[in-house]
Design a protein around this motif. Structure first.
Motif, PDB file in Angstrom:
ATOM      1  N   ASP A 206       0.676   7.087 -10.670  1.00  0.00           N
ATOM      2  CA  ASP A 206       0.444   5.741 -11.211  1.00  0.00           C
ATOM      3  C   ASP A 206      -0.314   4.837 -10.245  1.00  0.00           C
ATOM      4  N   HIS A 207      -0.266   5.143  -8.943  1.00  0.00           N
ATOM      5  CA  HIS A 207      -0.989   4.322  -7.975  1.00  0.00           C
ATOM      6  C   HIS A 207      -2.503   4.438  -8.186  1.00  0.00           C
ATOM      7  N   VAL A 208      -2.973   5.610  -8.564  1.00  0.00           N
ATOM      8  CA  VAL A 208      -4.396   5.802  -8.851  1.00  0.00           C
ATOM      9  C   VAL A 208      -4.804   4.951 -10.054  1.00  0.00           C
ATOM     10  N   LEU A 209      -3.957   4.915 -11.071  1.00  0.00           N
ATOM     11  CA  LEU A 209      -4.244   4.117 -12.254  1.00  0.00           C
ATOM     12  C   LEU A 209      -4.254   2.625 -11.910  1.00  0.00           C
ATOM     13  N   LYS A 210      -3.284   2.188 -11.117  1.00  0.00           N
ATOM     14  CA  LYS A 210      -3.225   0.775 -10.718  1.00  0.00           C
ATOM     15  C   LYS A 210      -4.470   0.392  -9.921  1.00  0.00           C
ATOM     16  N   LEU A 211      -4.889   1.269  -9.013  1.00  0.00           N
ATOM     17  CA  LEU A 211      -6.094   1.030  -8.228  1.00  0.00           C
ATOM     18  C   LEU A 211      -7.313   0.911  -9.135  1.00  0.00           C
ATOM     19  N   GLY A 212      -7.442   1.846 -10.076  1.00  0.00           N
ATOM     20  CA  GLY A 212      -8.597   1.837 -10.969  1.00  0.00           C
ATOM     21  C   GLY A 212      -8.672   0.587 -11.816  1.00  0.00           C
ATOM     22  N   LYS A 213      -7.533   0.157 -12.331  1.00  0.00           N
ATOM     23  CA  LYS A 213      -7.511  -1.061 -13.147  1.00  0.00           C
ATOM     24  C   LYS A 213      -7.938  -2.280 -12.329  1.00  0.00           C
ATOM     25  N   GLN A 214      -7.489  -2.321 -11.068  1.00  0.00           N
ATOM     26  CA  GLN A 214      -7.866  -3.458 -10.220  1.00  0.00           C
ATOM     27  C   GLN A 214      -9.347  -3.427  -9.872  1.00  0.00           C
ATOM     28  N   LEU A 215      -9.897  -2.233  -9.668  1.00  0.00           N
ATOM     29  CA  LEU A 215     -11.328  -2.109  -9.408  1.00  0.00           C
ATOM     30  C   LEU A 215     -12.135  -2.641 -10.590  1.00  0.00           C
TER      31      LEU A 215
ATOM     32  N   THR B  68      -5.459  10.399 -12.598  1.00  0.00           N
ATOM     33  CA  THR B  68      -5.955  11.495 -11.759  1.00  0.00           C
ATOM     34  C   THR B  68      -7.084  11.012 -10.860  1.00  0.00           C
ATOM     35  N   TRP B  69      -6.903  11.196  -9.538  1.00  0.00           N
ATOM     36  CA  TRP B  69      -7.932  10.778  -8.586  1.00  0.00           C
ATOM     37  C   TRP B  69      -9.173  11.661  -8.745  1.00  0.00           C
ATOM     38  N   GLY B  70     -10.355  11.012  -8.798  1.00  0.00           N
ATOM     39  CA  GLY B  70     -11.593  11.757  -8.951  1.00  0.00           C
ATOM     40  C   GLY B  70     -12.745  11.084  -8.226  1.00  0.00           C
ATOM     41  N   GLU B  71     -13.921  11.679  -8.391  1.00  0.00           N
ATOM     42  CA  GLU B  71     -15.096  11.165  -7.689  1.00  0.00           C
ATOM     43  C   GLU B  71     -15.466   9.762  -8.143  1.00  0.00           C
ATOM     44  N   ALA B  72     -15.229   9.456  -9.424  1.00  0.00           N
ATOM     45  CA  ALA B  72     -15.542   8.107  -9.918  1.00  0.00           C
ATOM     46  C   ALA B  72     -14.685   7.074  -9.193  1.00  0.00           C
ATOM     47  N   ASP B  73     -13.402   7.416  -8.963  1.00  0.00           N
ATOM     48  CA  ASP B  73     -12.525   6.500  -8.219  1.00  0.00           C
ATOM     49  C   ASP B  73     -13.077   6.277  -6.813  1.00  0.00           C
ATOM     50  N   ARG B  74     -13.452   7.360  -6.153  1.00  0.00           N
ATOM     51  CA  ARG B  74     -13.937   7.248  -4.776  1.00  0.00           C
ATOM     52  C   ARG B  74     -15.207   6.396  -4.695  1.00  0.00           C
TER      53      ARG B  74
ATOM     54  N   ASP C  59     -16.426   1.291   7.399  1.00  0.00           N
ATOM     55  CA  ASP C  59     -15.501   2.358   7.016  1.00  0.00           C
ATOM     56  C   ASP C  59     -15.533   2.557   5.508  1.00  0.00           C
ATOM     57  N   ALA C  60     -16.744   2.524   4.937  1.00  0.00           N
ATOM     58  CA  ALA C  60     -16.895   2.631   3.488  1.00  0.00           C
ATOM     59  C   ALA C  60     -16.977   4.095   3.081  1.00  0.00           C
ATOM     60  N   ASP C  61     -15.839   4.798   3.165  1.00  0.00           N
ATOM     61  CA  ASP C  61     -15.819   6.225   2.814  1.00  0.00           C
ATOM     62  C   ASP C  61     -15.300   6.474   1.403  1.00  0.00           C
ATOM     63  N   GLY C  62     -14.846   5.400   0.722  1.00  0.00           N
ATOM     64  CA  GLY C  62     -14.359   5.552  -0.649  1.00  0.00           C
ATOM     65  C   GLY C  62     -12.885   5.869  -0.759  1.00  0.00           C
ATOM     66  N   PHE C  63     -12.182   5.972   0.359  1.00  0.00           N
ATOM     67  CA  PHE C  63     -10.751   6.247   0.317  1.00  0.00           C
ATOM     68  C   PHE C  63      -9.991   4.998   0.760  1.00  0.00           C
TER      69      PHE C  63
ATOM     70  N   PHE D  97       0.852  -1.182   0.000  1.00  0.00           N
ATOM     71  CA  PHE D  97       0.000   0.000   0.000  1.00  0.00           C
ATOM     72  C   PHE D  97       0.899   1.247   0.000  1.00  0.00           C
ATOM     73  N   PRO D  98       0.707   2.133  -1.000  1.00  0.00           N
ATOM     74  CA  PRO D  98       1.628   3.271  -1.126  1.00  0.00           C
ATOM     75  C   PRO D  98       1.414   4.378  -0.097  1.00  0.00           C
ATOM     76  N   GLY D  99       0.231   4.441   0.496  1.00  0.00           N
ATOM     77  CA  GLY D  99      -0.068   5.505   1.457  1.00  0.00           C
ATOM     78  C   GLY D  99      -1.279   6.308   1.034  1.00  0.00           C
ATOM     79  N   ARG D 100      -1.980   6.848   2.018  1.00  0.00           N
ATOM     80  CA  ARG D 100      -3.222   7.567   1.753  1.00  0.00           C
ATOM     81  C   ARG D 100      -3.001   8.848   0.942  1.00  0.00           C
ATOM     82  N   LYS D 101      -1.811   9.419   1.029  1.00  0.00           N
ATOM     83  CA  LYS D 101      -1.567  10.706   0.365  1.00  0.00           C
ATOM     84  C   LYS D 101      -1.711  10.623  -1.152  1.00  0.00           C
ATOM     85  N   PHE D 102      -1.636   9.405  -1.696  1.00  0.00           N
ATOM     86  CA  PHE D 102      -1.727   9.251  -3.145  1.00  0.00           C
ATOM     87  C   PHE D 102      -3.168   9.209  -3.645  1.00  0.00           C
ATOM     88  N   PHE D 103      -4.128   9.209  -2.715  1.00  0.00           N
ATOM     89  CA  PHE D 103      -5.538   9.065  -3.096  1.00  0.00           C
ATOM     90  C   PHE D 103      -6.357  10.166  -2.441  1.00  0.00           C
ATOM     91  N   GLY D 104      -6.418  11.289  -3.086  1.00  0.00           N
ATOM     92  CA  GLY D 104      -7.160  12.413  -2.560  1.00  0.00           C
ATOM     93  C   GLY D 104      -7.281  13.492  -3.616  1.00  0.00           C
TER      94      GLY D 104
END
Length: 304
Positions: free
Chosen positions: A242-251, A267-273, A289-293, A229-236
């Motif tokens: 690239d961590h946002v892209l990796k997360l999105g692909k896995q979703l 780019t982190w956005g509302e769709a990701d959340r 704890d389903a806050d989307g982050f 896990f790269p850290g929360r700072k990458f998702f906001g």
């Protein structure tokens, strides 16, 4: 139209609740057995036969054995599966259906246990009950050639309801399937029975009953390494990486990409959340704890 082959009555079964005269089905050459649980403690009435399987196994707790009731010939289509008009053939394809009296639902099990209702909770079935199912399957293998094999995934109820663990077969896979499966595996159906029944043990007992060798063990597939896990700072808000892209692909890979209009990006956005939130809501470990982050646990479960 298929011609029935082999013996049509399971030895020792009762015809006290015979429905084939009132609900004549289609003859078929069986190569599949579907296991259900009744979710009731006694032999059902099946609406007078309108929703009956081929056979029902009723526990006799005093004698520690299963008593079998036959409702249709082995190779006559029965009526316990959802079979949509113009859809995939389920009841009428090549299937002998068996209802096991009892429950696969832990909640029902606890309720009946508290009320003193004698019953079988099939994920924890006694040896004599598993042996009874195994003897039926060995007979089906010997007399009708039904393979002593089936799906590997038998998730516990209620996660097995719908298609919570992606265990349900596609139409094409179902049309090619032969062997033993559960209601949870059949297309066009939502039910999750028989839950986490010990399918491996039942097959082992069935093979032993016929003095068959066990199939060679398959090497366990290697599990992909879970990325750290790269850290929360990458998702906001405003995050681009690239961590946002990796997360999105896995979703998307896990079936949680409904809110993307085009696809995941850097780019982190509302769709990701929203997609992360949907995944979190699907997991009991994360529902509080389903806050989307994403946090460490969300990340681990998503990539495991």
């Amino acid at each position: 139209m298929s011609v029935k082959t082999g013996p049509q009555r399971y030895p020792g079964s009762s015809r006290a609740n015979w429905y084939q005269d009132d609900f004549p089905g289609d003859p078929m050459e069986v190569n599949v057995v579907v296991l259900h649980t009744t979710e009731g403690p006694t032999l059902p009435g099946y609406g007078g036969g309108g929703s009956a399987p081929n056979l029902t196994a009723v526990p006799d707790f005093g004698a520690k054995r299963l008593r079998w009731f036959q409702h249709f010939d082995v190779e006559v289509s029965s009526r316990a599966l959802q079979n949509l008009k113009g859809g995939v053939e389920t009841n009428t394809l090549n299937v002998c259906q068996v209802e096991l009296v009892g429950t696969c639902d832990p909640k029902t099990h606890r309720k009946w246990k508290k009320a003193g209702q004698e019953h079988i909770f099939w994920p924890e079935a006694p040896e004599w009950a598993l042996e009874g199912v195994a003897r039926f399957l060995s007979w089906m293998h010997e007399e009708h050639g039904v393979p002593l094999a089936g799906p590997k995934a038998w998730p516990a109820y209620p996660d097995s309801f719908g298609n919570g663990h992606k265990q349900r077969m596609s139409a094409s896979k179902w049309s090619k399937f032969s062997g033993v499966c559960g209601h949870m595996h059949v297309p066009e159906n939502e039910h999750g029975d028989p839950g986490a029944i010990d399918f491996t043990d039942i097959l082992r007992r069935a093979r032993a009953d016929l003095d068959l060798d066990e199939p060679p063990a398959q090497p366990a597939p290697s599990r992909p390494k879970i990325p750290a896990f790269p850290g929360r700072k990458f998702f906001g808000e405003g995050a681009i990486n690239d961590h946002v892209l990796k997360l999105g692909k896995q979703l998307v890979k896990r079936g949680f990409g409904d809110h993307y209009k085009v696809g995941p990006g850097r780019t982190w956005g509302e769709a990701d959340r929203l997609n992360v939130r949907d995944f979190q809501k699907s997991r009991p470990e994360l529902r509080g704890d389903a806050d989307g982050f994403p946090g460490p646990l969300t990340w681990k479960l998503l990539f495991s």
